[in-house]
Every structure is written in structure tokens, then in C-alpha cells.
Design a protein around this motif. Structure first.
Motif, short mmCIF file in Angstrom:
data_model
loop_
_atom_site.label_atom_id
_atom_site.label_comp_id
_atom_site.label_asym_id
_atom_site.label_seq_id
_atom_site.Cartn_x
_atom_site.Cartn_y
_atom_site.Cartn_z
N GLN A 283 0.82 -1.22 0.00
CA GLN A 283 0.00 0.00 0.00
C GLN A 283 0.85 1.26 0.00
O GLN A 283 0.48 2.26 -0.62
CB GLN A 283 -0.97 -0.03 1.18
N GLU A 284 2.01 1.24 0.65
CA GLU A 284 2.87 2.42 0.57
C GLU A 284 3.47 2.55 -0.82
O GLU A 284 3.57 3.65 -1.36
CB GLU A 284 3.96 2.41 1.64
N ALA A 285 3.87 1.43 -1.42
CA ALA A 285 4.43 1.47 -2.78
C ALA A 285 3.40 2.02 -3.76
O ALA A 285 3.73 2.80 -4.66
CB ALA A 285 4.89 0.08 -3.21
N GLU A 286 2.16 1.64 -3.57
CA GLU A 286 1.09 2.14 -4.44
C GLU A 286 0.85 3.63 -4.21
O GLU A 286 0.65 4.40 -5.16
CB GLU A 286 -0.19 1.35 -4.18
N PHE A 287 0.89 4.06 -2.95
CA PHE A 287 0.72 5.47 -2.62
C PHE A 287 1.80 6.31 -3.30
O PHE A 287 1.50 7.35 -3.92
CB PHE A 287 0.76 5.65 -1.10
N PHE A 288 3.05 5.89 -3.19
CA PHE A 288 4.15 6.63 -3.81
C PHE A 288 3.98 6.69 -5.33
O PHE A 288 4.16 7.75 -5.94
CB PHE A 288 5.49 5.98 -3.46
N ALA A 289 3.64 5.55 -5.92
CA ALA A 289 3.48 5.51 -7.38
C ALA A 289 2.34 6.41 -7.85
O ALA A 289 2.45 7.10 -8.87
CB ALA A 289 3.25 4.07 -7.84
N ASN A 290 1.23 6.41 -7.12
CA ASN A 290 0.09 7.24 -7.50
C ASN A 290 0.45 8.72 -7.49
O ASN A 290 -0.01 9.49 -8.35
CB ASN A 290 -1.08 6.98 -6.56
N ILE A 291 1.26 9.12 -6.53
CA ILE A 291 1.70 10.53 -6.50
C ILE A 291 2.63 10.81 -7.67
O ILE A 291 2.48 11.82 -8.37
CB ILE A 291 2.40 10.84 -5.16
N LEU A 292 3.58 9.93 -7.91
CA LEU A 292 4.54 10.15 -8.99
C LEU A 292 3.87 10.14 -10.35
O LEU A 292 4.35 10.78 -11.30
CB LEU A 292 5.64 9.09 -8.94
N GLN A 293 2.75 9.44 -10.47
CA GLN A 293 2.04 9.37 -11.75
C GLN A 293 0.77 10.21 -11.75
O GLN A 293 -0.08 10.05 -12.63
CB GLN A 293 1.73 7.91 -12.09
#
Length: 331
Positions: A283-293
């Protein structure tokens, strides 16, 4: 589009993060930085695809990666993150991100000069659904009387310390110790739930080398205290609790968040948690990716995460200094 991921550090937590990142379908592992070619090549055997292995940091950062995950010893985080930001590479750095507010201020100033680059501190538990459930329940409670968060886990490296060796995770020279490692989990939880304390005290049990093996923190708020108990030299199976008046939130483990119960103090106990994910970093990896994208619907999430990280860094430093623990970078 997938993010081209590079990693620094080839330990178990790096493997867990890469597995989590790949599970989101938003990352592709393309590059590994390691002090030795052999260790880097050995790490790549865990994953499909063709990953380049680099032993030169500058070459690694110029290899076309979009984001780097840094899981090196704490004392190396600042230098490596600074170099990545200068190279235009987004940074995910393991907790604890930086040694002190002075380092954080230099990183923040560099980010201001590189506005397209983002930096995240990996504190996995606060991004999990069960933490969000705790946060919602706290906001619904009519009164908070205090809390106790416990995370004490015998380190696999403590035997090395007892044998006279110098493991990095128990060394002030590497900006490590109980507070800078396991203590970050309960501290992050406390500050995320209750904000900055009015005052803070750390009662540390010091090792012969001057690092902290375990300890107890008291965070003082206007109308209640929060106690944090953590360590790397013993195991604890105590629950963590948030107290209302009659009602209590009971958490099996403040870092792992396997099960959370709400006891209303009148004989009714309800499990309010969801089943914990197999990999707690997804869930943290997804959170970071969503911000970056640019996929997040709430535009302030990145700023809030950054401010929270800075608050944790500030309190961590005050706690260390209250116990007389200094890192080389504090000079």
C-alpha cells in the motif's frame, strides 16, 4: 506507464519492497546499486527481467531510473538521497530518513530547486488500511486519555553484538540503534494520530558502544501522555492500546497491525481491522506511485506526508539528544 525503479541496498527489506512495488503493476525493477558486483548480481536472481548492476553511484543514478528506493545504513541516506535529487531522480528512503533537522533542511532546500523531484520516507504501517481504520476510530472517540505503543523485537544482529562484533544496526557510527529503527514505528503512529507533542523524553538503555538497545519514550500532550516502548535486545508480546474513558482501541502490534479491536467498556468487543496484507509494503508502494504518476484524487497527500516525515525527524532528534545519544552528523 511503469516507473523505472532502481534500488540501493540488497537486504531482506529491499527484496520485500521490490516485491511490493512489482505487485502494484506500477514499477519495473531495472537497476541495482551495490558495493560489490557479486552481491548485486545475486540480488537480481530473485526477480525476472534484466536488471543492470552498478557499483558506481553516479553511473547508477544516470542510468535512466525514475525513482530510487534507498535501504542502505541510515548514515548513508542523506548523501545518497542528495545525489539522487541532484540527478533528477525521485527518492523513496527507508526510515529513519535522515539523522537530524539540519540534514532534512538541506534536502528540502534542494527539492525546492528541483521541483519535479519528490521524496518519500518509507514508513509502511501508516499507509495500511488498518492504520486508517485506527485513525478513523480515534477521530470518533469522545475523549482520549492516553496511549501505549509497544514494538520490541529481538534483532538477529544482537547476537553479533554480544559476540563482540559491530553490526551496523546497533552502531551510532551508522546512525542506528533502537530508536532510529524500531522506535520509528510507534513514534510515526503517535505523531500521525495526535500531532506534535508539547514535550518528549527518552529513557534509553544504552549498550557498551553508546547506542541504544531499547528504551521508553514519554510524549506529553496537553491533556494526556503517550508511552512508546521499543527495543532490539528482547522480545515483547504486549498489546498496544489507545484509551478513551471507558472505551479502548486494542492493537496486536503497532507496526504490523495484524488485528485491531474496539472495546466499548461495556462488554462489547468488535474486531474493526481487515485481514493484513501478505506484503505490508504494497500500500505504501502504491501510494508513492500514485503521487509520482499524478493519480491521487487528494492533491495535499504528498505535502502532508512530507510534513509528517519532518515532524518525526524533529522529535527523533530531540529524543536522542534527551538521552545523550549523538550521531557523527550532529557535530
Amino acid at each position: 506507464m511503469t516507473l523505472k525503479l532502481g534500488i540501493i541496498g540488497t537486504n531482506w527489506i529491499t527484496k520485500m519492497f521490490v516485491e511490493a512495488a512489482l505487485a502494484t503493476k506500477q514499477y519495473e525493477l531495472v537497476a541495482v546499486y551495490s558495493r560489490t558486483e557479486a552481491k548485486g548480481q545475486d540480488f537480481t536472481t530473485n526477480f525476472a527481467g534484466d536488471q543492470a548492476v552498478w557499483t558506481d553511484l553516479n553511473d547508477f543514478l544516470q542510468s535512466g531510473i525514475d525513482v530510487v528506493y534507498i535501504a542502505s545504513p541510515n548514515s548513508l541516506h542523506f548523501e545518497q538521497a542528495y545525489a539522487a535529487i541532484e540527478a533528477g531522480v525521485n527518492v523513496i528512503v527507508e526510515k529513519s530518513a535522515f539523522d537530524n533537522p539540519e540534514q532534512y533542511e538541506k534536502i528540502y532546500s534542494l527539492l525546492q530547486k528541483n521541483p519535479t523531484v519528490k521524496l518519500f520516507e518509507a514508513a509502511r504501517h501508516i499507509y495500511q488500511d488498518n492504520f486508517k481504520i485506527i485513525e478513523q476510530k480515534v477521530n470518533q472517540m469522545a475523549h482520549i486519555s492516553g496511549a501505549t505503543f509497544v514494538y520490541e523485537k529481538y534483532s538477529s544482529r544482537f547476537d553479533d553484538y554480544l559476540a563482540g562484533k559491530k553490526p551496523n544496526v546497533l552502531s551510532r557510527e551508522f546512525s542506528a540503534g533502537a530508536l532510529a529503527d524500531l522506535g520509528v514505528y510507534p513514534l510515526y503512529a503517535a505523531i500521525k494520530l495526535f500531532g506534535l507533542p508539547d514535550d518528549q523524553f527518552y529513557f534509553a538503555t544504552l549498550l557498551d558502544n553508546g547506542a541504544d538497545g531499547r528504551g521508553t519514550v514519554i510524549l506529553r500532550y496537553p491533556k494526556f501522555d503517550v508511552t512508546l516502548i521499543f527495543g532490539k535486545s528482547a522480545n515483547s508480546y504486549e498489546l498496544s492500546e489507545i484509551h478513551g474513558r471507558r472505551d479502548t482501541i486494542v492493537i496486536d502490534n503497532i507496526a504490523e497491525l495484524g488485528e485491531v479491536k474496539y472495546d466499548d467498556g461495556q462488554g462489547n468487543v468488535t474486531v474493526i481491522s481487515q485481514p493484513a496484507p501478505d506484503n505490508p509494503m504494497v500500500q505504501e508502494a502504491e501510494f508513492f506511485a500514485n503521487i509520482l504518476q499524478n493519480k491521487l484524487q487528494t492533491p495535499n497527500d504528498y505535502e502532508e506526508a512530507t510534513i509528517l516525515s519532518q515532524k518525526v525527524n524533529l522529535v527523533l532528534t530531540k529524543l536522542r539528544h534527551s538521552a545523550g545519544i549523538k550521531f557523527p552528523s550532529d557535530q
